[in-house]
Structure formats: structure tokens, C-alpha cells
Scaffold this motif. Structure first.
Motif, PDB file in Angstrom:
ATOM      1  N   UNK A 258     -22.426   0.553   0.564  1.00 37.94           N
ATOM      2  CA  UNK A 258     -22.294  -0.725  -0.140  1.00 37.94           C
ATOM      3  C   UNK A 258     -21.188  -1.578   0.457  1.00 37.94           C
ATOM      4  N   UNK A 259     -20.518  -1.050   1.484  1.00 38.08           N
ATOM      5  CA  UNK A 259     -19.467  -1.818   2.139  1.00 38.08           C
ATOM      6  C   UNK A 259     -18.214  -1.962   1.300  1.00 38.08           C
ATOM      7  N   UNK A 260     -18.058  -1.106   0.309  1.00 39.24           N
ATOM      8  CA  UNK A 260     -16.869  -1.230  -0.549  1.00 39.24           C
ATOM      9  C   UNK A 260     -15.656  -0.586   0.099  1.00 39.24           C
ATOM     10  N   UNK A 261     -14.509  -1.248  -0.071  1.00 38.41           N
ATOM     11  CA  UNK A 261     -13.260  -0.642   0.348  1.00 38.41           C
ATOM     12  C   UNK A 261     -12.748   0.265  -0.767  1.00 38.41           C
ATOM     13  N   UNK A 262     -11.554   0.823  -0.549  1.00 39.18           N
ATOM     14  CA  UNK A 262     -11.002   1.747  -1.543  1.00 39.18           C
ATOM     15  C   UNK A 262     -10.693   1.057  -2.870  1.00 39.18           C
ATOM     16  N   UNK A 263     -10.249  -0.195  -2.795  1.00 41.06           N
ATOM     17  CA  UNK A 263      -9.879  -0.887  -4.034  1.00 41.06           C
ATOM     18  C   UNK A 263     -11.106  -1.119  -4.909  1.00 41.06           C
ATOM     19  N   UNK A 264     -12.206  -1.568  -4.281  1.00 39.49           N
ATOM     20  CA  UNK A 264     -13.426  -1.814  -5.062  1.00 39.49           C
ATOM     21  C   UNK A 264     -13.946  -0.498  -5.634  1.00 39.49           C
ATOM     22  N   UNK A 265     -13.924   0.542  -4.808  1.00 38.84           N
ATOM     23  CA  UNK A 265     -14.389   1.852  -5.284  1.00 38.84           C
ATOM     24  C   UNK A 265     -13.553   2.298  -6.482  1.00 38.84           C
ATOM     25  N   UNK A 266     -12.241   2.073  -6.405  1.00 32.00           N
ATOM     26  CA  UNK A 266     -11.354   2.505  -7.495  1.00 32.00           C
ATOM     27  C   UNK A 266     -11.680   1.770  -8.794  1.00 32.00           C
TER      28      UNK A 266
ATOM     29  N   UNK B 216      -8.728  15.159   9.281  1.00 34.72           N
ATOM     30  CA  UNK B 216      -9.470  15.427   8.037  1.00 34.72           C
ATOM     31  C   UNK B 216      -8.559  15.279   6.824  1.00 34.72           C
ATOM     32  N   UNK B 217      -7.347  15.791   6.925  1.00 35.03           N
ATOM     33  CA  UNK B 217      -6.420  15.703   5.788  1.00 35.03           C
ATOM     34  C   UNK B 217      -6.085  14.249   5.479  1.00 35.03           C
ATOM     35  N   UNK B 218      -5.906  13.455   6.528  1.00 33.09           N
ATOM     36  CA  UNK B 218      -5.600  12.038   6.300  1.00 33.09           C
ATOM     37  C   UNK B 218      -6.754  11.372   5.559  1.00 33.09           C
ATOM     38  N   UNK B 219      -7.977  11.755   5.913  1.00 35.09           N
ATOM     39  CA  UNK B 219      -9.131  11.112   5.295  1.00 35.09           C
ATOM     40  C   UNK B 219      -9.308  11.499   3.833  1.00 35.09           C
ATOM     41  N   UNK B 220      -8.762  12.646   3.452  1.00 34.92           N
ATOM     42  CA  UNK B 220      -8.841  13.098   2.043  1.00 34.92           C
ATOM     43  C   UNK B 220      -8.102  12.116   1.125  1.00 34.92           C
ATOM     44  N   UNK B 221      -7.254  11.269   1.687  1.00 31.93           N
ATOM     45  CA  UNK B 221      -6.541  10.302   0.831  1.00 31.93           C
ATOM     46  C   UNK B 221      -7.490   9.327   0.132  1.00 31.93           C
ATOM     47  N   UNK B 222      -8.655   9.094   0.710  1.00 28.20           N
ATOM     48  CA  UNK B 222      -9.659   8.278   0.000  1.00 28.20           C
ATOM     49  C   UNK B 222     -10.033   8.983  -1.298  1.00 28.20           C
TER      50      UNK B 222
ATOM     51  N   UNK C  61      -0.721   0.258  -5.312  1.00 22.40           N
ATOM     52  CA  UNK C  61       0.053   0.117  -4.076  1.00 22.40           C
ATOM     53  C   UNK C  61      -0.632   0.857  -2.918  1.00 22.40           C
ATOM     54  N   UNK C  62      -1.069   2.098  -3.179  1.00 24.68           N
ATOM     55  CA  UNK C  62      -1.726   2.866  -2.107  1.00 24.68           C
ATOM     56  C   UNK C  62      -3.003   2.155  -1.652  1.00 24.68           C
ATOM     57  N   UNK C  63      -3.749   1.604  -2.612  1.00 27.97           N
ATOM     58  CA  UNK C  63      -5.014   0.944  -2.273  1.00 27.97           C
ATOM     59  C   UNK C  63      -4.783  -0.330  -1.468  1.00 27.97           C
ATOM     60  N   UNK C  64      -3.779  -1.095  -1.875  1.00 30.03           N
ATOM     61  CA  UNK C  64      -3.495  -2.348  -1.160  1.00 30.03           C
ATOM     62  C   UNK C  64      -3.011  -2.027   0.254  1.00 30.03           C
ATOM     63  N   UNK C  65      -2.196  -0.970   0.372  1.00 36.14           N
ATOM     64  CA  UNK C  65      -1.713  -0.605   1.711  1.00 36.14           C
ATOM     65  C   UNK C  65      -2.858  -0.130   2.609  1.00 36.14           C
TER      66      UNK C  65
ATOM     67  N   UNK D 165      -9.387   0.493   5.895  1.00 32.60           N
ATOM     68  CA  UNK D 165      -8.345   1.422   6.331  1.00 32.60           C
ATOM     69  C   UNK D 165      -8.319   2.669   5.457  1.00 32.60           C
ATOM     70  N   UNK D 166      -7.298   3.495   5.671  1.00 32.99           N
ATOM     71  CA  UNK D 166      -7.159   4.731   4.907  1.00 32.99           C
ATOM     72  C   UNK D 166      -5.862   4.664   4.116  1.00 32.99           C
ATOM     73  N   UNK D 167      -5.867   5.030   2.824  1.00 34.17           N
ATOM     74  CA  UNK D 167      -4.626   4.987   2.051  1.00 34.17           C
ATOM     75  C   UNK D 167      -3.559   5.891   2.674  1.00 34.17           C
ATOM     76  N   UNK D 168      -2.309   5.432   2.716  1.00 31.40           N
ATOM     77  CA  UNK D 168      -1.259   6.213   3.357  1.00 31.40           C
ATOM     78  C   UNK D 168      -0.925   7.485   2.566  1.00 31.40           C
ATOM     79  N   UNK D 169      -0.518   8.562   3.279  1.00 30.23           N
ATOM     80  CA  UNK D 169      -0.392   9.868   2.627  1.00 30.23           C
ATOM     81  C   UNK D 169       0.648   9.950   1.510  1.00 30.23           C
TER      82      UNK D 169
END
Ligand SMILES: Cc1cc2nc3c(=O)[nH]c(=O)nc-3n(C[C@H](O)[C@H](O)[C@H](O)COP(=O)(O)OP(=O)(O)OC[C@H]3O[C@@H](n4cnc5c(N)ncnc54)[C@H](O)[C@@H]3O)c2cc1C
Length: 339
Positions: free
Chosen positions: A1-9, A179-185, A245-249, A254-258
Motif C-alpha cells: 500500500x506504499x505506507x511508511x511507518x507512521x501511516x502503519x502505526x 536483519x536486527x535493524x529491520x526489526x525496528x519496523x 519521535x522514532x517514526x518521524x526519524x 527509512x528504518x526507525x533508529x534503534x
């Protein structure tokens, strides 16, 4: 659906306000394997699986094993060479939706990987209709009864070169790091569901308190309970802002910072546990009854405090990052969106 993390949240929060199990099924698609395939996958993987994700098919993720949960580097799942590809042997535990999904993202050791270390760990996408895949069982749980966790066995399952999402290099742990970095989603999605469930419980308690009289006074007129609502709302809002904050960053794509993701998950898990627990208390005996949805919300978010890295693992990460000097003193407060 092309959603970023913020929309998904936002979607996950709204769904979890009413039912966390339904939200989790969406989380698997929004922040699970399809997002990993979109970000990290080759063209073949994208063409094969993303249209199916868009059609609403379920995907699952297999990291945990009976003897490797928080300590993922203890995993045994392994690939052995087979012509131009590999064979996968693995036993994955607690795979959400594993008995219904079309494909599983399996973390595993590539040839040459050193057991007990992160070296050589990568991930492959496995078609769950492939020969050698079986559902060994499902878990009966305290909550989240609208979605089930399965145990999946992979016995010599053929893996093609195109099925590799993240290759494991036996010389280093770069694959595991990716892989661990991607788990932040997933962590941020988990946090969003906690905020939603707690918001729903809080709203329910407020409606009830305005309606329920004890003797000649409504519950909402009692100052001791007004303070409780004030504290719960403030705690929840603080957790929600850490998540934001994590979502905006992360930004779009992008990927949320750890560190910020770990803080958001920790705060949202704890806030949800506290808010849902106190909301039950505010309803008295009815809060404990299945006639009202609060006891279900409490049982559901309890599982979110364990999945996607437990509360303790988030604390380990935050504590060691700060104590190890990886976060310069005073740096965190500056990391506000727009600061
Ligand atoms: C609802 C739910 C859904 C899940 N979905 C999935 C899924 O889809 N795919 C998947 O692969 N897994 C999934 N899991 C599994 C989950 O990721 C693991 O349960 C979790 O990582 C913890 O591993 P464990 O259960 O083996 O506990 P353990 O690792 O054995 O930990 C036991 C306890 O010790 C604590 N602990 C462990 N190590 C440390 C440490 N170093 N310091 C302090 N405390 C520590 C833990 O926090 C925990 O409280 C799910 C779990 C739940 C509850």
C-alpha cells in the motif's frame, strides 16, 4: 500500500483500540516480511511476493527457536549447499500466523557459519507449500486468541538463490545486523498497538466512570480516581510521543533508529500494561468480567511485552548503548523532530 511507518502505526493504533489480534494480522503485512522484501529483497523476490501481500495474503517470520529466543545467536536453523542453491533444516517456534501464511521469512545460518555466534546468519523467504515444510503444532495462549502462533518444521526444504533475502557471510555478522535493524519496523508497530489498546481501555474507563454511581456520587466525581485518569493519560501520551519521535526519524521509506525504537517499545509496552491494568481496576468487578473488553485488552498486550524483543532486551540495549558511550551525553533530548 506504499505506507511508511507512521501511516502503519496510525492504522495499527486504531485497530488495536478495539482488537489487538486483528491489528497483529495487519502488522505482519505492514511491518513484517513484505516490508523487508520491499526494502532488502532482489527483483525476483519482489515480483513473486509483493503482489500477494497486496492481495491480502498472510506472511510470517521465523526467528525464535525452542532454545534460541532472546539469544538469537544460539539459533540452529541452517542451510547446506545443494547444487546452485541450498537445503534448509530448521525448527521455528512461536511463528505468528505460521499455520496460515503463504510464506515465511526464516532467519538461518549460511554455510560456514559458526554455531553460537552471529557470524553467517542471514535470511531466506520460504514458500510454505514447498515440500519438507510442516506445521508441528500451535500454542494455546493467555490472550491474542484471534491470531495463533505455530511451530514450523523445515526438513531439507529446497532454497533457490532468488529466495535469499539477506545473505549470511561466515566472516562477519553483517547479515544479522541488517536483519536486527529491520526489526525496528516491527518494534514500532508493536509499540503502536500497545498505545492503541491502552487508549481503548482508557476511553472505556472514562465512559464507565461518568456513568457509574457509587452511593450518591459518580466515579468521575471522586478526586482520587480523577488523579488516576490524569496519571494514566499522561503516561500514555509520553509513550506515544516517544513512538512518534522514532517514526518521524524513520521518515518515509527509512528504518526507525534503534535506540529511539527500543525506548518507544519499552515505554509503550509498560504504559499499556499499567493503563490496561488500572482500567480494569476502575471498573471494579465489571472490569474483571468478560462482559467488558478490558480484561481481553490486558491479556492481549501482555503478549506484546514479550514479542519483537522483550521489555528486558530493550532495556539491555538502551542501558548498554548509554553506558558504552555510544550515545553522547545530552544527545538524546536534541533528537526531537524539528529540533
Ligand atoms: C505473542 C507473541 C508473538 C510472537 N511472534 C513471533 C514471531 O512471529 N516470530 C518469532 O520468531 N518469534 C515470535 N515470538 C517469540 C518472541 O520473539 C520470543 O518469545 C522472545 O524473543 C523471547 O524469547 P523466549 O520466549 O525464548 O524467552 P527467553 O529468551 O528464554 O527469555 C526468558 C526471560 O528472560 C529474559 N531475558 C533473556 N535474556 C536476558 C538478558 N540477557 N538480560 C535480561 N533478561 C533476559 C527475557 O526478557 C524473558 O523475560 C512471539 C512471542 C509472543 C509472545
Amino acid at each position: 500500500m506504499g505506507m511508511g511507518d507512521a501511516e502503519a502505526a496510525i492504522v495499527l493504533e486504531e485497530l488495536a483500540r478495539v482488537d489487538v489480534s486483528s491489528a497483529i494480522l495487519c502488522q505482519l503485512v505492514f511491518n513484517g516480511p513484505p516490508r523487508a522484501i520491499e526494502h532488502l529483497g532482489n527483483e525476483g523476490l519482489r515480483r513473486r511476493w509483493l503482489p500477494r501481500a497486496a492481495e491480502g495474503e498472510l506472511f510470517c517470520i521465523g526467528i525464535t527457536e525452542p532454545d534460541a529466543g532472546s539469544a538469537a545467536t544460539q539459533m540452529r536453523a541452517r542451510l547446506t549447499p545443494d547444487g546452485d542453491g541450498w537445503r534448509l533444516d530448521a525448527y521455528k517456534n512461536y511463528v505468528t500466523g505460521g499455520h496460515r501464511a503463504v510464506a515465511c521469512l526464516v532467519w538461518c545460518r549460511f554455510p560456514g557459519s559458526e554455531p553460537g555466534t552471529g557470524k553467517g546468519i542471514g535470511a531466506v523467504v520460504v514458500d510454505l507449500t514447498a515440500g519438507g515444510v510442516s506445521v508441528a503444532g500451535t500454542h494455546r495462549k493467555m490472550g491474542l486468541r484471534g491470531c495463533t502462533e505455530a511451530e514450523l518444521a523445515f526438513d531439507g526444504v529446497r532454497v533457490e538463490p532468488d529466495d535469499v533475502l539477506v545473505p549470511g557471510d561466515s566472516a562477519d555478522n553483517s547479515g544479522l545486523k541488517t536483519l536486527l535493524a529491520h526489526i525496528n519496523h516491527e518494534r514500532c508497530g508493536n509499540a503502536a498497538m500497545c498505545v492503541g489498546a491502552a487508549q481503548g481501555a482508557l476511553e472505556h474507563a472514562i465512559v464507565y466512570m461518568n456513568d457509574r454511581s457509587v452511593g450518591s456520587r459518580r466515579l468521575s466525581d471522586l478526586q482520587g480516581l480523577q488523579w488516576k485518569i490524569a496519571d494514566l493519560a499522561t503516561e500514555l501520551e509520553g509513550a506515544r510521543l516517544l513512538l512518534e519521535r522514532a517514526l518521524v526519524m524513520a521518515g518515509r521509506g527509512g528504518t526507525p533508529p534503534p535506540l529511539e525504537s527500543a525506548m518507544a517499545k519499552l515505554a509503550c509496552n509498560l504504559a499499556a500494561k499499567h493503563v490496561c491494568d488500572e482500567a480494569i481496576q476502575l471498573l471494579g468487578g465489571y472490569g474483571y468480567s468478560r462482559e467488558y473488553p478490558l480484561e481481553r485488552a490486558y491479556r492481549d498486550i501482555r503478549g506484546l511485552c514479550i514479542g519483537a524483543g522483550t521489555v528486558e532486551i530493550q532495556r539491555n540495549f538502551i542501558g548498554t548503548a548509554l553506558l558504552g558511550g555510544r550515545v553522547p551525553a545530552g544527545a538524546l533530548w536534541k533528537q526531537r523532530p524539528g529540533a
